[in-house]
Scaffold this active site. Sequence first.
Site, PDB file in Angstrom:
ATOM      1  N   GLU A   1      12.279  -9.671   1.217  1.00 27.87           N
ATOM      2  CA  GLU A   1      11.460  -8.908   1.967  1.00 27.87           C
ATOM      3  C   GLU A   1      12.281  -7.709   1.957  1.00 27.87           C
ATOM      4  OE1 GLU A   1      10.754  -8.964   6.443  1.00 27.87           O
ATOM      5  OE2 GLU A   1      10.201  -6.930   6.238  1.00 27.87           O
TER       6      GLU A   1
ATOM      7  N   PRO B   1       0.992  -1.084  -0.582  1.00 27.55           N
ATOM      8  CA  PRO B   1       0.414  -0.048  -0.022  1.00 27.55           C
ATOM      9  C   PRO B   1       0.875   1.022  -0.164  1.00 27.55           C
ATOM     10  CG  PRO B   1      -0.052  -1.229   2.603  1.00 27.55           C
ATOM     11  CD  PRO B   1       0.619  -2.171   1.017  1.00 27.55           C
ATOM     12  N   ASN B   2       0.511   2.313  -0.677  1.00 29.37           N
ATOM     13  CA  ASN B   2       0.707   3.513  -0.958  1.00 29.37           C
ATOM     14  C   ASN B   2       2.071   4.121  -1.932  1.00 29.37           C
ATOM     15  OD1 ASN B   2      -1.037   5.413   0.909  1.00 29.37           O
ATOM     16  ND2 ASN B   2      -0.091   3.704   2.558  1.00 29.37           N
TER      17      ASN B   2
ATOM     18  N   ARG C   1       4.717  12.078  -3.160  1.00 25.74           N
ATOM     19  CA  ARG C   1       4.992  12.821  -1.776  1.00 25.74           C
ATOM     20  C   ARG C   1       6.178  12.153  -0.807  1.00 25.74           C
ATOM     21  NH1 ARG C   1       0.976  14.919  -3.695  1.00 25.74           N
ATOM     22  NH2 ARG C   1      -0.531  14.469  -3.561  1.00 25.74           N
TER      23      ARG C   1
ATOM     24  N   ASN D   1       7.774  -5.149  -1.018  1.00 30.21           N
ATOM     25  CA  ASN D   1       8.322  -5.090  -0.697  1.00 30.21           C
ATOM     26  C   ASN D   1       5.988  -4.369  -0.024  1.00 30.21           C
ATOM     27  OD1 ASN D   1       7.822  -2.354   1.796  1.00 30.21           O
ATOM     28  ND2 ASN D   1       9.037  -1.064  -0.374  1.00 30.21           N
TER      29      ASN D   1
ATOM     30  N   TYR E   1      11.378   8.939   1.372  1.00 32.61           N
ATOM     31  CA  TYR E   1      10.719   7.767   0.241  1.00 32.61           C
ATOM     32  C   TYR E   1      11.982   7.672  -0.983  1.00 32.61           C
ATOM     33  CZ  TYR E   1       7.643   6.036   3.818  1.00 32.61           C
ATOM     34  OH  TYR E   1       6.906   4.914   4.447  1.00 32.61           O
TER      35      TYR E   1
ATOM     36  N   HIS F   1       4.141  -4.956   8.993  1.00 28.43           N
ATOM     37  CA  HIS F   1       3.992  -5.194  10.627  1.00 28.43           C
ATOM     38  C   HIS F   1       2.248  -5.030  11.000  1.00 28.43           C
ATOM     39  CE1 HIS F   1       6.990  -2.452   9.378  1.00 28.43           C
ATOM     40  NE2 HIS F   1       6.663  -1.347   8.975  1.00 28.43           N
TER      41      HIS F   1
ATOM     42  N   HIS G   1      13.182  -3.626   2.044  1.00 26.88           N
ATOM     43  CA  HIS G   1      12.227  -1.441   2.592  1.00 26.88           C
ATOM     44  C   HIS G   1      13.001  -0.508   1.369  1.00 26.88           C
ATOM     45  CE1 HIS G   1       8.816  -3.559   4.914  1.00 26.88           C
ATOM     46  NE2 HIS G   1      10.252  -4.722   5.071  1.00 26.88           N
ATOM     47  N   LEU G   2      12.484   0.198   1.351  1.00 32.55           N
ATOM     48  CA  LEU G   2      13.357   1.686   1.178  1.00 32.55           C
ATOM     49  C   LEU G   2      13.872   2.221   1.955  1.00 32.55           C
ATOM     50  CD1 LEU G   2      10.214   2.516  -1.312  1.00 32.55           C
ATOM     51  CD2 LEU G   2      12.436   2.548  -2.174  1.00 32.55           C
ATOM     52  N   SER G   3      13.443   2.296   3.240  1.00 26.24           N
ATOM     53  CA  SER G   3      13.646   3.060   4.759  1.00 26.24           C
ATOM     54  C   SER G   3      14.207   1.893   4.896  1.00 26.24           C
ATOM     55  CB  SER G   3      13.159   4.355   4.519  1.00 26.24           C
ATOM     56  OG  SER G   3      11.355   3.104   5.590  1.00 26.24           O
TER      57      SER G   3
ATOM     58  N   ALA H   1       3.347  -0.858   4.515  1.00 30.60           N
ATOM     59  CA  ALA H   1       2.670  -0.913   6.038  1.00 30.60           C
ATOM     60  C   ALA H   1       2.159  -2.122   6.930  1.00 30.60           C
ATOM     61  CB  ALA H   1       2.068  -0.046   6.275  1.00 30.60           C
TER      62      ALA H   1
ATOM     63  N   ARG I   1       6.599   0.176  13.407  1.00 27.10           N
ATOM     64  CA  ARG I   1       8.152  -0.536  12.112  1.00 27.10           C
ATOM     65  C   ARG I   1       9.236  -1.222  12.397  1.00 27.10           C
ATOM     66  NH1 ARG I   1       5.687   3.045   8.234  1.00 27.10           N
ATOM     67  NH2 ARG I   1       5.127   5.333   9.315  1.00 27.10           N
TER      68      ARG I   1
ATOM     69  N   ASP J   1       0.937 -15.551   6.287  1.00 31.22           N
ATOM     70  CA  ASP J   1       0.674 -17.038   5.792  1.00 31.22           C
ATOM     71  C   ASP J   1       0.539 -17.331   4.738  1.00 31.22           C
ATOM     72  OD1 ASP J   1       0.447 -17.483   9.332  1.00 31.22           O
ATOM     73  OD2 ASP J   1      -2.011 -17.191   8.842  1.00 31.22           O
TER      74      ASP J   1
ATOM     75  N   ARG K   1      13.724   3.605  12.518  1.00 31.49           N
ATOM     76  CA  ARG K   1      12.326   4.336  12.255  1.00 31.49           C
ATOM     77  C   ARG K   1      11.607   4.291  13.625  1.00 31.49           C
ATOM     78  NH1 ARG K   1       9.225   4.482   6.922  1.00 31.49           N
ATOM     79  NH2 ARG K   1       8.392   6.621   7.522  1.00 31.49           N
TER      80      ARG K   1
HETATM   81  O1  CA2 Z   1      10.363   1.526   3.849  1.00 29.99           O
HETATM   82  C1  CA2 Z   1       9.715   0.666   3.457  1.00 29.99           C
HETATM   83  O2  CA2 Z   1       9.859   0.542   1.875  1.00 29.99           O
HETATM   84  C2  CA2 Z   1       8.161   0.673   3.725  1.00 29.99           C
HETATM   85  O3  CA2 Z   1       7.395  -0.524   3.452  1.00 29.99           O
HETATM   86  C3  CA2 Z   1       7.288   1.651   3.115  1.00 29.99           C
HETATM   87  C4  CA2 Z   1       5.606   1.466   3.445  1.00 29.99           C
HETATM   88  C5  CA2 Z   1       6.439   1.878   5.246  1.00 29.99           C
HETATM   89  O4  CA2 Z   1       5.030   1.504   5.576  1.00 29.99           O
HETATM   90  C6  CA2 Z   1       7.014   0.773   5.944  1.00 29.99           C
HETATM   91  O5  CA2 Z   1       7.414   1.281   7.387  1.00 29.99           O
HETATM   92  C7  CA2 Z   1       8.802   0.905   4.942  1.00 29.99           C
HETATM   93  C8  CA2 Z   1       5.417   3.055   3.427  1.00 29.99           C
HETATM   94  C9  CA2 Z   1       4.909   3.277   2.112  1.00 29.99           C
HETATM   95  C10 CA2 Z   1       3.999   4.596   1.686  1.00 29.99           C
HETATM   96  O6  CA2 Z   1       4.802   5.135   0.368  1.00 29.99           O
HETATM   97  C11 CA2 Z   1       4.765   6.169  -0.058  1.00 29.99           C
HETATM   98  C12 CA2 Z   1       5.407   6.437  -0.934  1.00 29.99           C
HETATM   99  C13 CA2 Z   1       5.264   8.292  -0.783  1.00 29.99           C
HETATM  100  C14 CA2 Z   1       4.446   8.893  -0.221  1.00 29.99           C
HETATM  101  C15 CA2 Z   1       4.486   8.621   0.889  1.00 29.99           C
HETATM  102  C16 CA2 Z   1       3.467   6.465   1.428  1.00 29.99           C
END
Ligand code: CA2
Length: 152
Positions: A101, A13-14, A21, A77, A26, A83, A103-105, A80, A114, A90, A110
Site C-alpha cells: 500500500e 479515486p481522484n 489540482r 494507492n 499532492y 479509509h 500513499h503520496l502524503s 480515499a 486518514r 476483502d 493528516r
Molecule cells: O496520499 C495519498 O496518496 C492518498 O492516498 C491520496 C488520497 C487521499 O484520500 C488519501 O487519504 C491519501 C486522495 C487522492 C486525491 O488526489 C488528488 C490529486 C490532485 C488533486 C486532488 C486530489
Amino acid sequence: MARSYRILVLHGPNLNLLGKREPGTYGLSTLAEINQSLEKLAVHLSCELSTFQSNHEGELIDRIHAAMDKHHGILINPGAYTHTSVAIRDAIAAVSLPTVEVHLSNIHKRESFRHHSYIAPVAIGQISGFGPNSYLLGLRALVEYLQLQSNA
Ligand code: CA2
C-alpha cells in the site's frame, strides 16, 4: 532477458487529477509521469507492470480479482478508499497476492480520518509520505519481497 515478476499497479479515486489540482498536498507530478518512472524502474528490476486508475470501487475490485492468475503482486494507492473500503480489503485478502500500500502524503500526519487504513492489515507493508517516490519505494519493496520468497 525474461521479466521475472508481473505486478499490477492500481491507483484509486481522484489520482487522475495529480499535477492538475492541489499541488500543495499532492505535488506537481502527473499520474502519467508517475507511471513512466515506475516503468523505468520496472525495466531495471526486470519486472512487468500493468497500470490502472479508477474512480470506481467495483472496477478496482474487478482488477484485483483478475490479477489472481496473471500477476505475482499488487502495488496500490487506494486513495480515499484506504479509509472506507472493506470491499477492497476483502478482495486483496481473497486473492492473497502480496500487496504493498502506498500513499503520496503521510496519512498519519493528516486529518484523523486518514489515520486508519482498512488495507494495511492485508498488505505486506505501507509506504506513506514520500510523494511519487512512495510508489518507487513500494515497487522495490514488493519485488524484493517476491525475490526473497522465491529463494526461501
Ligand atoms: O496520499 C495519498 O496518496 C492518498 O492516498 C491520496 C488520497 C487521499 O484520500 C488519501 O487519504 C491519501 C486522495 C487522492 C486525491 O488526489 C488528488 C490529486 C490532485 C488533486 C486532488 C486530489
